[in-house]
Write an enzyme that holds these catalytic residues in place. Structure first.
Site, PDB file in Angstrom:
ATOM      1  N   GLY A 175     -28.718   0.790  -3.425  1.00 57.31           N
ATOM      2  CA  GLY A 175     -27.530   0.234  -4.062  1.00 57.31           C
ATOM      3  C   GLY A 175     -27.729   0.214  -5.559  1.00 57.31           C
ATOM      4  O   GLY A 175     -28.868   0.138  -6.042  1.00 57.31           O
TER       5      GLY A 175
ATOM      6  N   GLN B 106     -26.285  -2.138 -14.321  1.00 55.07           N
ATOM      7  CA  GLN B 106     -27.679  -1.681 -14.311  1.00 55.07           C
ATOM      8  C   GLN B 106     -27.859  -0.388 -15.110  1.00 55.07           C
ATOM      9  O   GLN B 106     -28.979  -0.034 -15.468  1.00 55.07           O
ATOM     10  CB  GLN B 106     -28.183  -1.458 -12.878  1.00 55.07           C
ATOM     11  CG  GLN B 106     -28.306  -2.751 -12.080  1.00 55.07           C
ATOM     12  CD  GLN B 106     -28.824  -2.474 -10.684  1.00 55.07           C
ATOM     13  OE1 GLN B 106     -28.060  -2.137  -9.794  1.00 55.07           O
ATOM     14  NE2 GLN B 106     -30.129  -2.581 -10.505  1.00 55.07           N
TER      15      GLN B 106
ATOM     16  N   CYS C   9     -35.183  -4.894  -6.497  1.00 57.55           N
ATOM     17  CA  CYS C   9     -34.096  -4.489  -7.399  1.00 57.55           C
ATOM     18  C   CYS C   9     -34.639  -3.460  -8.380  1.00 57.55           C
ATOM     19  O   CYS C   9     -35.716  -3.645  -8.935  1.00 57.55           O
ATOM     20  CB  CYS C   9     -33.596  -5.719  -8.153  1.00 57.55           C
ATOM     21  SG  CYS C   9     -32.261  -5.343  -9.295  1.00 57.55           S
ATOM     22  N   LEU C  10     -33.858  -2.400  -8.592  1.00 61.43           N
ATOM     23  CA  LEU C  10     -34.293  -1.352  -9.527  1.00 61.43           C
ATOM     24  C   LEU C  10     -34.430  -1.904 -10.952  1.00 61.43           C
ATOM     25  O   LEU C  10     -35.155  -1.338 -11.761  1.00 61.43           O
ATOM     26  CB  LEU C  10     -33.307  -0.181  -9.521  1.00 61.43           C
ATOM     27  CG  LEU C  10     -33.220   0.591  -8.194  1.00 61.43           C
ATOM     28  CD1 LEU C  10     -32.089   1.603  -8.246  1.00 61.43           C
ATOM     29  CD2 LEU C  10     -34.539   1.272  -7.870  1.00 61.43           C
TER      30      LEU C  10
ATOM     31  N   HIS D 100     -25.876  -8.481  -3.080  1.00 63.82           N
ATOM     32  CA  HIS D 100     -26.821  -8.279  -4.191  1.00 63.82           C
ATOM     33  C   HIS D 100     -26.142  -7.507  -5.328  1.00 63.82           C
ATOM     34  O   HIS D 100     -26.244  -7.879  -6.500  1.00 63.82           O
ATOM     35  CB  HIS D 100     -28.042  -7.526  -3.646  1.00 63.82           C
ATOM     36  CG  HIS D 100     -29.065  -7.127  -4.667  1.00 63.82           C
ATOM     37  ND1 HIS D 100     -30.366  -7.578  -4.638  1.00 63.82           N
ATOM     38  CD2 HIS D 100     -28.990  -6.303  -5.742  1.00 63.82           C
ATOM     39  CE1 HIS D 100     -31.032  -7.054  -5.667  1.00 63.82           C
ATOM     40  NE2 HIS D 100     -30.223  -6.273  -6.342  1.00 63.82           N
ATOM     41  N   GLU D 101     -25.420  -6.440  -4.965  1.00 60.76           N
ATOM     42  CA  GLU D 101     -24.774  -5.613  -6.003  1.00 60.76           C
ATOM     43  C   GLU D 101     -23.626  -6.365  -6.675  1.00 60.76           C
ATOM     44  O   GLU D 101     -23.441  -6.256  -7.887  1.00 60.76           O
ATOM     45  CB  GLU D 101     -24.272  -4.284  -5.420  1.00 60.76           C
ATOM     46  CG  GLU D 101     -25.340  -3.399  -4.769  1.00 60.76           C
ATOM     47  CD  GLU D 101     -26.584  -3.205  -5.614  1.00 60.76           C
ATOM     48  OE1 GLU D 101     -26.491  -3.229  -6.849  1.00 60.76           O
ATOM     49  OE2 GLU D 101     -27.672  -3.033  -5.028  1.00 60.76           O
TER      50      GLU D 101
ATOM     51  N   HIS E 262     -24.777  -8.574  -9.363  1.00 59.24           N
ATOM     52  CA  HIS E 262     -25.031  -7.888 -10.639  1.00 59.24           C
ATOM     53  C   HIS E 262     -23.776  -7.889 -11.519  1.00 59.24           C
ATOM     54  O   HIS E 262     -23.871  -7.981 -12.744  1.00 59.24           O
ATOM     55  CB  HIS E 262     -25.428  -6.427 -10.400  1.00 59.24           C
ATOM     56  CG  HIS E 262     -26.883  -6.214 -10.127  1.00 59.24           C
ATOM     57  ND1 HIS E 262     -27.859  -6.533 -11.042  1.00 59.24           N
ATOM     58  CD2 HIS E 262     -27.534  -5.690  -9.061  1.00 59.24           C
ATOM     59  CE1 HIS E 262     -29.052  -6.221 -10.538  1.00 59.24           C
ATOM     60  NE2 HIS E 262     -28.883  -5.710  -9.327  1.00 59.24           N
TER      61      HIS E 262
HETATM   62 ZN   LIG Z   1     -30.388  -5.073  -8.053  1.00 55.31          ZN
END
Ligand SMILES: [Zn+2]
Length: 172
Positions: free
Chosen positions: A46, A51, A94-95, A136-137, A140
């Protein structure tokens, strides 16, 4: 398509609230396609537009597990319109917070409303890893990282590590 650089904490752009898109036009579709490619390359399941430094309410997902295979999903202006009382705990990463994983408790099932890549209004029932990932997304888009959901103690430990890494990075 193009690979976009992924921001990592403590980049202040990750703490900002993103704005809804007015329509899913060619620019938004391009952003979605670039985000998907960037997510696959990372690799991740995701990715949210902030991000990659774009403060628009756009997320992409693709979950490919034995129990759930979604294929690529593109969501503009995603909103949780229903959430189960039942919670579930998943180990999240998380990236934008590399090398940190932690259990996060969230509703086990959610219904999400969004505009798809063609700008059509959609609703989707999500459960399991998909439900966790969608939440989660969407977090963000509101400037919330999964580490913000942890206990104060865990959060302090992770923040210290992030600060140490940032300090080390600026030394070189
Ligand atoms: Zn994330």
């Amino acid at each position: 398509m193009a690979l976009l650089p992924i921001l990592t904490a403590p980049d202040p752009r990750l703490k900002k609230k993103s704005r809804p898109v007015e329509t899913v036009d060619a620019d938004v579709r391009q952003l979605m396609d670039d985000m998907l490619e960037t997510m696959y390359a990372a690799p991740g399941i995701g990715l949210a537009a902030p991000q990659v430094g774009v403060l628009k309410r756009v997320i992409v997902l693709d979950i490919d597990r034995e129990e759930v295979k979604t294929g690529p999903l593109f969501m503009a202006n995603p909103e949780i319109i229903e959430a189960s009382d039942e919670d579930v705990s998943y180990e999240e990463g998380c990236l934008s917070v590399p090398e940190h994983y932690s259990d996060v408790v969230r509703p086990a099932k959610v219904k999400v409303r969004y505009l798809d890549r063609d700008g059509a209004r959609q609703e989707m029932e999500c459960e399991g890893l998909l439900a966790t990932c969608v939440q989660h997304e969407i977090d963000h888009l509101d400037g919330i990282l999964f580490v913000d959901k942890l206990s104060a103690l865990k959060r302090t430990l992770i923040r210290k590590k992030i600060k140490r890494r940032a300090a080390a990075a600026t030394k070189t």
